[in-house]
Design an enzyme around this catalytic site. Sequence first.
Site, PDB file in Angstrom:
ATOM      1  CD  GLU A  23       9.310  -6.294   7.449  1.00 25.18           C
ATOM      2  OE1 GLU A  23       8.814  -5.004   7.018  1.00 25.18           O
ATOM      3  OE2 GLU A  23       9.083  -6.478   8.532  1.00 25.18           O
TER       4      GLU A  23
ATOM      5  CG  HIS B 215      -4.390 -36.894  15.512  1.00 29.58           C
ATOM      6  ND1 HIS B 215      -4.599 -38.370  15.701  1.00 29.58           N
ATOM      7  CD2 HIS B 215      -5.394 -36.819  14.344  1.00 29.58           C
ATOM      8  CE1 HIS B 215      -5.424 -38.888  15.042  1.00 29.58           C
ATOM      9  NE2 HIS B 215      -6.267 -37.718  14.301  1.00 29.58           N
TER      10      HIS B 215
ATOM     11  CE  LYS C  78      -3.750   1.942   2.675  1.00 33.44           C
ATOM     12  NZ  LYS C  78      -4.539   1.713   3.920  1.00 33.44           N
TER      13      LYS C  78
ATOM     14  CE  LYS D 216       4.328  -1.272   8.036  1.00 33.73           C
ATOM     15  NZ  LYS D 216       3.386  -0.775   7.050  1.00 33.73           N
TER      16      LYS D 216
ATOM     17  N   GLY E 268      -4.954  -2.524   5.237  1.00 32.64           N
ATOM     18  CA  GLY E 268      -4.154  -3.569   4.829  1.00 32.64           C
ATOM     19  C   GLY E 268      -4.941  -4.903   4.833  1.00 32.64           C
ATOM     20  NE  ARG E 269      -7.022  -4.683  10.740  1.00 32.34           N
ATOM     21  CZ  ARG E 269      -6.042  -3.285  11.168  1.00 32.34           C
ATOM     22  NH1 ARG E 269      -5.244  -3.205  10.341  1.00 32.34           N
ATOM     23  NH2 ARG E 269      -6.687  -2.602  11.925  1.00 32.34           N
TER      24      ARG E 269
ATOM     25  CD  GLU F 233      -2.373  -5.455  11.403  1.00 32.18           C
ATOM     26  OE1 GLU F 233      -1.811  -6.252  11.065  1.00 32.18           O
ATOM     27  OE2 GLU F 233      -2.586  -4.501  10.500  1.00 32.18           O
TER      28      GLU F 233
HETATM   29  C1  G6Q Z   1      -2.681  -4.213   7.778  1.00 36.83           C
HETATM   30  C2  G6Q Z   1      -1.580  -3.613   8.305  1.00 36.83           C
HETATM   31  C3  G6Q Z   1      -0.185  -4.303   7.822  1.00 36.83           C
HETATM   32  C4  G6Q Z   1       0.257  -3.927   6.319  1.00 36.83           C
HETATM   33  C5  G6Q Z   1       1.781  -4.271   6.076  1.00 36.83           C
HETATM   34  C6  G6Q Z   1       2.052  -4.059   4.651  1.00 36.83           C
HETATM   35  O1  G6Q Z   1      -3.733  -3.788   8.152  1.00 36.83           O
HETATM   36  O2  G6Q Z   1      -1.267  -2.154   7.993  1.00 36.83           O
HETATM   37  O3  G6Q Z   1      -0.170  -5.666   8.002  1.00 36.83           O
HETATM   38  O4  G6Q Z   1      -0.687  -4.410   5.576  1.00 36.83           O
HETATM   39  O5  G6Q Z   1       2.605  -3.765   7.046  1.00 36.83           O
HETATM   40  O6  G6Q Z   1       2.014  -2.578   4.448  1.00 36.83           O
HETATM   41  P1  G6Q Z   1       2.192  -2.165   2.836  1.00 36.83           P
HETATM   42  O7  G6Q Z   1       1.058  -2.838   2.213  1.00 36.83           O
HETATM   43  O8  G6Q Z   1       2.472  -0.683   3.153  1.00 36.83           O
HETATM   44  O9  G6Q Z   1       3.681  -2.647   2.592  1.00 36.83           O
END
Ligand code: G6Q
Length: 558
Positions: A225, A397, A219, A517, A280-281, A366
């Site tokens: 990462e 199990h 986003k 972050k 994001g989620r 989250e």
């Molecule tokens: C989701 C969070 C988080 C995010 C990641 C990746 O709701 O905000 O999990 O999706 O940190 O972020 P970017 O899409 O900005 O790389």
Amino acid sequence: MTTQQPPRTSLHSIAPLRNRPAFKALEEHCAKVRNLHLRQLFAEDPERGERFTLEAIGLYFDYSKNRITSETIRLLLELAEQSGLRQHIDAMFAGEKINVTEQRSVLHVALRAPKDEQIFDDGVDVVPEVHGVLDKMAKFAEQIRGGAWKGYAGHRIRNIINIGIGGSDLGPMMAYEALKYYSQRDITFRFVSNVDGTDFAEATRDLNAEETLFIVCSKTFTTLETMTNAHTAREWVVKALGDEKAVARHFVAASTNTATVEKFGIDAANMFGFWDWVGGRYSMDSAIGLSTMIAIGPEQFREMLAGFHTMDEHFRTAPFEGNLPVLMGLLAVLYNAFFDAQTVAVLPYEQYLNRFPAYLQQLTMESNGKHVTLQGTRVDYQTGPIYWGEPGTNGQHSFYQLIHQGTKLIPCDFIGFVQALNPLGNHHDLLLANVFAQAEALAFGRTPEEVGADGTPEWLAPHRTFEGNRPSNTILAERLTPKTLGTLIALYEHSVFTQGTIWQIDSFDQWGVELGKVLAERIIPELVRPELDNADQPPLKHDNSTNALIRHYRSLRR
Ligand code: G6Q
């Protein structure tokens, strides 16, 4: 710090949870209900199974094996009303900025709205933009699936690697696994998220760069990462193909940040956009789902969106007593508040849903892992439970032992499908027999008398006795399809919304993730600098333990 007034939502005028009459009434009521056993409740009411089952939009939701009476449900529904749930749902669909701390509207429901609907953000109907991106994704997906899109050396794309993390990884990865049955099998899909180089190395070790396309999902397009993995991928491609120009044919992006995407070398024409009103989620059905669309094709992707939308409409319009996510959310609130339950186990009896619990962990924890209310005060009650789980029957199990006979109360969601996608002999009946048997055993247990009756010696009987009274929901659907998956995910999304509304928290921010972050950024330059002597390494100003850890790392690393 300025003393500006915090932004308000309809929830701001709602009384704190403990002051709501229904919450107080529930407290008293649960003190009595706690002593009732499901054995007794079922014995007293032969219709209980049907009475506490709801069938809607293709889901059969049996919540009769919960420690509830009709009165419990009545009070929970009252609590929903007194918590402003109706107004809050309307506020979300109306595009109000209910993500208060980030001052954003929360419109993932617009990502699956049909073309003829209107949903507004700041006075702009966002539905046409959503469909514009979906059409662009569809065109691209068809080019990849049909082989029209060629790599830089003229080869057809046979491998798709999604690079992203958190919300930009878990959704696509879960959906690919869940819908593998419907996927185009001559394309390999992999997902790289971890900054641990192993993730990238293992994902690419047997692949030919000439046939590989990377979808960089981010986003912000700044996440450490993802950017690290994307740059490594870029080097891998350029090294193999011998030309920087290859980047344009082997990389596309899903992002809201056009400038940074272009700086990376990705043509803006190959960027698939989304908007800051998509968390994001909550983004797997936006451009972040491009890998899903390539895997299952645009038509089936749209079926998945239709599944989400059906649940959105159900959530928005169904009366609360017949509203699946509302009931599910209220039951979660009940156990959390009045039964000291710390966790919820999600147990899909469907191998394709093997990453579903991992996906739900982010969605639920989250969203509702917060201890401050919208008004900025610390809560004096429990909020989001820990979600966890594994597909059945594997879990039986291992950890089911604790659910059956441990000291902790763990409400369970069993998920099953009537039709097998891979019918093999009697496998499916065996699978479903286990779902029913587990829920039954948890609820009814096995009494000392029953144990004694099979000849178990007295000394062994306590070990072989099952108290029962352990609650569960059972969700059945006809078959795992793209549409069912959409419906199921939206069920949990809106259950999370319901819970967050009762707790009066912002389910749509994630300051804890933001913290992660920035924290590492501070330490990165303090790790080993091989060009410097020991004495010249950057000074360390952390606590004594962190300093020692960094020094230990430095000394071994050199
Ligand atoms: C989701 C969070 C988080 C995010 C990641 C990746 O709701 O905000 O999990 O999706 O940190 O972020 P970017 O899409 O900005 O790389």
